[in-house]
Design a protein around this motif. Structure first.
Motif, PDB file in Angstrom:
ATOM      1  N   UNK B  42     127.615  30.164  20.264  1.00  0.00           N
ATOM      2  CA  UNK B  42     127.608  31.100  19.125  1.00  0.00           C
ATOM      3  C   UNK B  42     126.222  31.274  18.523  1.00  0.00           C
ATOM      4  N   UNK B  43     125.811  32.526  18.392  1.00  0.00           N
ATOM      5  CA  UNK B  43     124.545  32.841  17.738  1.00  0.00           C
ATOM      6  C   UNK B  43     123.298  32.536  18.539  1.00  0.00           C
ATOM      7  N   UNK B  44     123.459  32.275  19.835  1.00  0.00           N
ATOM      8  CA  UNK B  44     122.290  31.949  20.649  1.00  0.00           C
ATOM      9  C   UNK B  44     122.196  32.869  21.858  1.00  0.00           C
ATOM     10  N   UNK B  45     121.068  32.768  22.558  1.00  0.00           N
ATOM     11  CA  UNK B  45     120.881  33.540  23.780  1.00  0.00           C
ATOM     12  C   UNK B  45     121.688  32.907  24.918  1.00  0.00           C
ATOM     13  N   UNK B  46     122.051  33.690  25.913  1.00  0.00           N
ATOM     14  CA  UNK B  46     122.745  33.128  27.072  1.00  0.00           C
ATOM     15  C   UNK B  46     121.883  32.111  27.804  1.00  0.00           C
ATOM     16  N   UNK B  47     122.562  31.231  28.515  1.00  0.00           N
ATOM     17  CA  UNK B  47     121.887  30.192  29.295  1.00  0.00           C
ATOM     18  C   UNK B  47     122.465  30.213  30.703  1.00  0.00           C
ATOM     19  N   UNK B  48     121.594  30.175  31.701  1.00  0.00           N
ATOM     20  CA  UNK B  48     122.047  30.151  33.086  1.00  0.00           C
ATOM     21  C   UNK B  48     122.742  28.828  33.368  1.00  0.00           C
ATOM     22  N   UNK B  49     123.986  28.923  33.833  1.00  0.00           N
ATOM     23  CA  UNK B  49     124.808  27.730  34.057  1.00  0.00           C
ATOM     24  C   UNK B  49     124.968  27.432  35.557  1.00  0.00           C
ATOM     25  N   UNK B  50     125.217  28.485  36.323  1.00  0.00           N
ATOM     26  CA  UNK B  50     125.392  28.397  37.766  1.00  0.00           C
ATOM     27  C   UNK B  50     124.684  29.593  38.390  1.00  0.00           C
TER      28      UNK B  50
END
Lengths: 120, 111
Positions: B42-50
């Motif tokens: 919530x409220x943050x930029x996306x993060x590469x997970x896979x």
């Protein structure tokens, strides 16, 4: 460490223009493709545009084709998004993101985003 | 309407395993384009997970795993933790649109 910092967002009227910039640091900028992705309030992610590491190829999503232009300056470690003829539906947080080397379209680092609001 | 279809929401109790599906078609996942997954707190930029279907960037716990078969892909999260509560997006390329495409996103709730 890798950092991407967007700037240039704001409140503008429909039909006007805005230029977003993203300044990169902490990595060899000229070795990575770069993307812009947007997120309308309360909505999902939408890809906007991408540019090759050397700027030779550029791609834009259909909703922005002909209105938005992505560009880069490898001497200044910046990628930009020129947005013309803005519409209400362009209102969103705009993120710049780095493409992981050798992994097509995998965006491994993102900026914090800049908000663009198009409203009369 | 997203080209890649994800369930709007999933939920699970702490410690459980959940999966998030991403259904595409012959012009994207079925055309052998890789799928990538992102986590957005919530409220943050996306993060590469896979990335590339089943690879984790350094720093991503091995509780997260990805798979792809035919026109579908899945993200699995085991040992669910409260901090996993977030929105999750799949992403690929669609040759018909000639565009990068994202799924509509799935909100994970940890009960």
């Amino acid at each position: 460490q890798v950092q991407l910092v967007e700037s240039g967002g704001g409140v503008v009227q429909p039909g006007t223009s805005l230029r977003l910039s993203c300044t990169a640091s902490g990595f060899t900028f000229s070795s990575h493709g770069m993307h812009w992705v947007r997120q309308a309030p309360g909505k999902g992610l939408e890809w906007v545009a991408s540019i090759w590491y050397d700027g030779t190829n550029k791609y834009h999503a259909d909703p922005v084709k002909g209105r938005f232009t992505i560009s880069r300056d490898n001497s200044k470690n910046t990628v930009s998004l020129q947005m013309n003829s803005l519409r209400a539906e362009d209102t969103a947080v705009y993120f710049c993101a780095r493409e992981r080397r050798n992994i097509w379209n995998a965006l491994d680092f993102w900026g914090q985003g800049t908000l663009v609001t198009v409203s009369s | 309407q997203s080209v890649l279809t994800q369930p709007p929401s999933v939920s699970g109790a702490p410690g459980q395993r959940v999966t998030i599906s991403c259904t595409g078609s012959s012009t994207n996942l079925g055309a052998h384009y890789d799928v990538h997954w992102y986590q957005q707190l919530p409220g943050t930029a996306p993060k590469l997970l896979i990335f590339a279907n089943n690879n984790r960037p350094s720093g991503v716990p091995d509780r997260f795993s990805g798979s792809k078969s035919g026109t579908s892909a899945s993200l699995a999260i085991t040992g669910l933790q409260a901090e996993d509560e977030a929105d999750y997006y799949c992403q690929s390329f669609d040759t018909s649109l000639a565009d990068v495409v994202f799924g509509g996103g799935t909100k994970l709730t940890v009960l």
